[in-house]
Design a protein around this motif. Structure first.
Motif, PDB file in Angstrom:
ATOM      1  N   GLU A  25       0.752  -1.034  -0.349  1.00  0.00           N
ATOM      2  CA  GLU A  25       0.117  -0.244   0.009  1.00  0.00           C
ATOM      3  C   GLU A  25       1.385   1.476   0.125  1.00  0.00           C
ATOM      4  O   GLU A  25       0.759   2.356  -1.069  1.00  0.00           O
ATOM      5  N   ALA A  26       1.608   1.561   0.611  1.00  0.00           N
ATOM      6  CA  ALA A  26       3.413   2.272   0.371  1.00  0.00           C
ATOM      7  C   ALA A  26       3.780   3.271  -0.779  1.00  0.00           C
ATOM      8  O   ALA A  26       3.544   3.628  -1.293  1.00  0.00           O
ATOM      9  N   MET A  27       3.839   1.773  -1.090  1.00  0.00           N
ATOM     10  CA  MET A  27       4.875   1.523  -2.432  1.00  0.00           C
ATOM     11  C   MET A  27       3.589   1.944  -3.197  1.00  0.00           C
ATOM     12  O   MET A  27       4.394   2.922  -4.071  1.00  0.00           O
ATOM     13  N   ALA A  28       1.692   1.357  -3.760  1.00  0.00           N
ATOM     14  CA  ALA A  28       1.612   2.240  -4.065  1.00  0.00           C
ATOM     15  C   ALA A  28       1.289   3.425  -4.166  1.00  0.00           C
ATOM     16  O   ALA A  28       1.007   4.008  -4.968  1.00  0.00           O
ATOM     17  N   ASN A  29       1.292   4.076  -2.901  1.00  0.00           N
ATOM     18  CA  ASN A  29       0.536   5.429  -2.481  1.00  0.00           C
ATOM     19  C   ASN A  29       1.775   6.536  -2.543  1.00  0.00           C
ATOM     20  O   ASN A  29       1.427   7.340  -3.213  1.00  0.00           O
ATOM     21  N   THR A  30       3.359   5.831  -2.662  1.00  0.00           N
ATOM     22  CA  THR A  30       4.586   7.243  -3.080  1.00  0.00           C
ATOM     23  C   THR A  30       4.500   6.435  -4.478  1.00  0.00           C
ATOM     24  O   THR A  30       4.491   8.219  -4.966  1.00  0.00           O
ATOM     25  N   LEU A  31       4.110   5.530  -5.176  1.00  0.00           N
ATOM     26  CA  LEU A  31       4.054   6.213  -6.898  1.00  0.00           C
ATOM     27  C   LEU A  31       3.209   6.670  -7.334  1.00  0.00           C
ATOM     28  O   LEU A  31       3.657   7.443  -8.398  1.00  0.00           O
ATOM     29  N   LEU A  32       2.066   6.546  -6.590  1.00  0.00           N
ATOM     30  CA  LEU A  32       0.818   7.453  -7.151  1.00  0.00           C
ATOM     31  C   LEU A  32       1.104   8.990  -7.095  1.00  0.00           C
ATOM     32  O   LEU A  32       1.031   9.872  -7.951  1.00  0.00           O
ATOM     33  N   GLU A  33       2.587   9.100  -5.921  1.00  0.00           N
ATOM     34  CA  GLU A  33       2.337  10.763  -5.220  1.00  0.00           C
ATOM     35  C   GLU A  33       3.311  10.877  -6.715  1.00  0.00           C
ATOM     36  O   GLU A  33       3.747  12.256  -7.481  1.00  0.00           O
ATOM     37  N   VAL A  34       4.890   9.775  -7.459  1.00  0.00           N
ATOM     38  CA  VAL A  34       5.215  10.396  -7.650  1.00  0.00           C
ATOM     39  C   VAL A  34       4.594  11.051  -9.265  1.00  0.00           C
ATOM     40  O   VAL A  34       4.864  11.896 -10.179  1.00  0.00           O
ATOM     41  N   LEU A  35       3.716   9.933 -10.108  1.00  0.00           N
ATOM     42  CA  LEU A  35       2.700  10.900 -10.882  1.00  0.00           C
ATOM     43  C   LEU A  35       2.253  11.302 -11.059  1.00  0.00           C
ATOM     44  O   LEU A  35       1.385  12.156 -11.237  1.00  0.00           O
ATOM     45  N   ARG A  36       1.717  12.081  -9.428  1.00  0.00           N
ATOM     46  CA  ARG A  36       0.601  12.869  -9.549  1.00  0.00           C
ATOM     47  C   ARG A  36       1.407  14.335  -9.418  1.00  0.00           C
ATOM     48  O   ARG A  36       0.497  15.315 -10.189  1.00  0.00           O
ATOM     49  N   ASP A  37       2.475  13.787  -8.532  1.00  0.00           N
ATOM     50  CA  ASP A  37       2.827  15.392  -8.961  1.00  0.00           C
ATOM     51  C   ASP A  37       4.529  15.951 -10.057  1.00  0.00           C
ATOM     52  O   ASP A  37       5.724  15.595  -9.050  1.00  0.00           O
ATOM     53  N   ARG A  38       4.072  15.907 -10.602  1.00  0.00           N
ATOM     54  CA  ARG A  38       5.517  15.384 -11.526  1.00  0.00           C
ATOM     55  C   ARG A  38       6.390  16.227 -11.398  1.00  0.00           C
ATOM     56  O   ARG A  38       7.764  16.516 -11.669  1.00  0.00           O
ATOM     57  N   GLU A  39       6.485  17.575 -10.774  1.00  0.00           N
ATOM     58  CA  GLU A  39       7.565  18.913 -10.837  1.00  0.00           C
ATOM     59  C   GLU A  39       7.660  18.976  -9.545  1.00  0.00           C
ATOM     60  O   GLU A  39       9.144  19.131  -9.207  1.00  0.00           O
ATOM     61  N   HIS A  40       7.614  17.960  -7.897  1.00  0.00           N
ATOM     62  CA  HIS A  40       7.567  17.891  -7.968  1.00  0.00           C
ATOM     63  C   HIS A  40       8.906  16.379  -7.282  1.00  0.00           C
ATOM     64  O   HIS A  40      10.129  16.396  -7.263  1.00  0.00           O
ATOM     65  N   ALA A  41       8.288  15.072  -8.366  1.00  0.00           N
ATOM     66  CA  ALA A  41       9.547  14.460  -8.463  1.00  0.00           C
ATOM     67  C   ALA A  41      10.594  14.810  -9.088  1.00  0.00           C
ATOM     68  O   ALA A  41      11.511  14.167  -9.056  1.00  0.00           O
ATOM     69  N   ARG A  42      10.419  15.774 -10.469  1.00  0.00           N
ATOM     70  CA  ARG A  42      11.372  16.308 -11.048  1.00  0.00           C
ATOM     71  C   ARG A  42      12.315  17.074 -10.328  1.00  0.00           C
ATOM     72  O   ARG A  42      13.250  16.834 -10.595  1.00  0.00           O
ATOM     73  N   GLN A  43      12.167  17.758  -9.093  1.00  0.00           N
ATOM     74  CA  GLN A  43      12.840  18.126  -8.595  1.00  0.00           C
ATOM     75  C   GLN A  43      13.774  17.364  -8.163  1.00  0.00           C
ATOM     76  O   GLN A  43      14.593  17.634  -7.363  1.00  0.00           O
ATOM     77  N   ARG A  44      13.100  16.494  -6.933  1.00  0.00           N
ATOM     78  CA  ARG A  44      13.877  15.289  -6.397  1.00  0.00           C
ATOM     79  C   ARG A  44      14.656  14.936  -6.881  1.00  0.00           C
ATOM     80  O   ARG A  44      15.408  15.049  -6.322  1.00  0.00           O
ATOM     81  N   ALA A  45      14.033  14.643  -8.485  1.00  0.00           N
ATOM     82  CA  ALA A  45      14.955  13.835  -9.009  1.00  0.00           C
ATOM     83  C   ALA A  45      16.030  15.110  -9.759  1.00  0.00           C
ATOM     84  O   ALA A  45      17.321  14.081  -9.047  1.00  0.00           O
ATOM     85  N   GLY A  46      15.842  15.860  -9.479  1.00  0.00           N
ATOM     86  CA  GLY A  46      17.517  17.034  -9.843  1.00  0.00           C
ATOM     87  C   GLY A  46      18.013  16.966  -8.844  1.00  0.00           C
ATOM     88  O   GLY A  46      19.576  17.044  -8.753  1.00  0.00           O
ATOM     89  N   ARG A  47      17.489  17.050  -7.173  1.00  0.00           N
ATOM     90  CA  ARG A  47      18.338  17.224  -6.350  1.00  0.00           C
ATOM     91  C   ARG A  47      19.605  15.767  -6.602  1.00  0.00           C
ATOM     92  O   ARG A  47      20.542  15.749  -6.030  1.00  0.00           O
ATOM     93  N   ALA A  48      18.976  14.487  -6.730  1.00  0.00           N
ATOM     94  CA  ALA A  48      19.845  13.245  -7.256  1.00  0.00           C
ATOM     95  C   ALA A  48      21.094  13.688  -7.571  1.00  0.00           C
ATOM     96  O   ALA A  48      22.171  13.207  -7.438  1.00  0.00           O
TER      97      ALA A  48
END
Length: 92
Positions: A38-61
């Motif tokens: 459930e947590a993995m599914a919710n986190t994957l959905l978070e990444v897909l729903r907020d692509r800008e936030h995901a892009r920023q975090r990936a950029g920091r990586a």
């Protein structure tokens, strides 16, 4: 070691917040979740729903890898170590 390659791709990384992952990963550079389906599914959905936030975090990586774990950084640290060892050898 392969996690460094994953972080360097610029694609968001989702992992569990277990010590095997948190030795390298933080919430600043990856999406960490509890080790449940459930947590993995919710986190994957978070990444897909907020692509800008995901892009920023990936950029920091990517920035982290280039700053701390790149070949150039490794080479510089190794050369610094050699220089320090050489200085110690000549000081004795």
């Amino acid at each position: 070691m392969k996690i460094y390659s994953y972080l360097h791709t610029g694609i968001p990384v989702v992992a569990t917040n277990l010590p095997t992952h948190t030795q390298v990963l933080t919430d600043a550079v990856a999406f960490l979740c509890d080790p449940t389906p459930e947590a993995m599914a919710n986190t994957l959905l978070e990444v897909l729903r907020d692509r800008e936030h995901a892009r920023q975090r990936a950029g920091r990586a990517v920035d982290l890898i280039e700053r701390e774990h790149s070949y150039a950084t490794f080479k510089q640290r190794l050369l610094t170590l050699y220089a320090e060892l050489d200085a110690l050898r000549h000081a004795s």
